[in-house]
Design an enzyme around this catalytic site. Structure first.
Site, PDB file in Angstrom:
ATOM      1  N   ALA A  98      37.180  -1.858 -34.201  1.00 18.73           N
ATOM      2  CA  ALA A  98      37.325  -2.958 -35.145  1.00 18.73           C
ATOM      3  C   ALA A  98      38.710  -2.917 -35.766  1.00 18.73           C
ATOM      4  CB  ALA A  98      36.274  -2.865 -36.246  1.00 18.73           C
ATOM      5  N   GLU A 114      31.056  -2.252 -23.798  1.00 23.81           N
ATOM      6  CA  GLU A 114      30.467  -3.586 -23.727  1.00 23.81           C
ATOM      7  C   GLU A 114      31.212  -4.488 -24.698  1.00 23.81           C
ATOM      8  OE1 GLU A 114      27.226  -0.718 -22.724  1.00 23.81           O
ATOM      9  OE2 GLU A 114      28.253  -0.994 -24.642  1.00 23.81           O
ATOM     10  N   ASN A 150      33.941 -13.087 -26.626  1.00 21.59           N
ATOM     11  CA  ASN A 150      35.069 -12.425 -27.268  1.00 21.59           C
ATOM     12  C   ASN A 150      36.233 -12.285 -26.281  1.00 21.59           C
ATOM     13  OD1 ASN A 150      36.843 -10.884 -28.751  1.00 21.59           O
ATOM     14  ND2 ASN A 150      35.265  -9.493 -29.524  1.00 21.59           N
ATOM     15  N   TYR A 186      41.240  -5.319 -23.365  1.00 19.37           N
ATOM     16  CA  TYR A 186      40.730  -4.283 -22.471  1.00 19.37           C
ATOM     17  C   TYR A 186      41.320  -4.400 -21.073  1.00 19.37           C
ATOM     18  CZ  TYR A 186      37.591  -3.402 -26.345  1.00 19.37           C
ATOM     19  OH  TYR A 186      37.088  -3.109 -27.586  1.00 19.37           O
TER      20      TYR A 186
END
Length: 165
Positions: free
Chosen positions: A80, A113, A118, A125
């Site tokens: 986050a 995951e 998103n 990633y």
């Protein structure tokens, strides 16, 4: 010891401590629609397969990454960044640390995951070498949504304990 490198010199990176618990939970609740419970974070304070790192700016926690490393596999469980600090390479630096730490512990691949909606996280990633390897139907609640499963292969090297600054 704090690391001050990269494109956000005003952000330091260090190990997650018990003193960070309240701030990390507060950030978790600001960022996610279904935040983790407090007890889930406590597991990342104990030695063992868990890893956790926080990003700090002006004495405030502005990001964190945590997961598990049980070679030959690892999992990035949660990442986050405070919305006010997005776009400043905080997430990228956390991901890079996770990849290096897990490879150093002897992991050869790492999974995570991410919500199908998103797209920003998915781009992050992919930039760090992750590829989609699966899908979990209705994995997320509030709102109900599928998760894409990502995997990255990690560079081989001798197992070593990651820095726990």
């Amino acid at each position: 010891m704090e690391e001050r490198t990269g494109s956000s010199p005003d952000v330091a990176f260090r190990a997650f401590t018990a003193g960070d618990l309240g701030a990390v939970i507060a950030l978790e609740r600001r960022v996610f629609s279904t935040p983790w419970e407090t007890d889930a974070f406590r597991a990342f304070l104990r030695p063992g397969p868990a890893f956790a790192r926080v990003a700090v700016a002006g004495g405030e926690i502005v990001g964190y990454a945590l997961g598990w490393c049980a070679p030959p596999e690892a999992e990035l469980m949660n990442l986050a960044v405070d919305p006010r600090w997005r776009g400043r390479a905080v997430a990228s630096r956390l991901v890079r640390w996770v990849l290096e730490a897990c490879a150093g512990r002897g992991a050869r691949e790492i999974f995570l995951e991410v919500r199908v909606s998103n797209e920003a996280a998915q781009r992050l990633y992919v930039r760090h070498g992750f590829e989609v390897c699966g899908r979990r139907r209705d994995y997320y609640a509030d709102p109900r949504e599928d998760a894409l499963v990502y995997r990255a292969r990690l560079a081989a090297g001798p197992p070593a304990e990651p820095a726990r600054d």
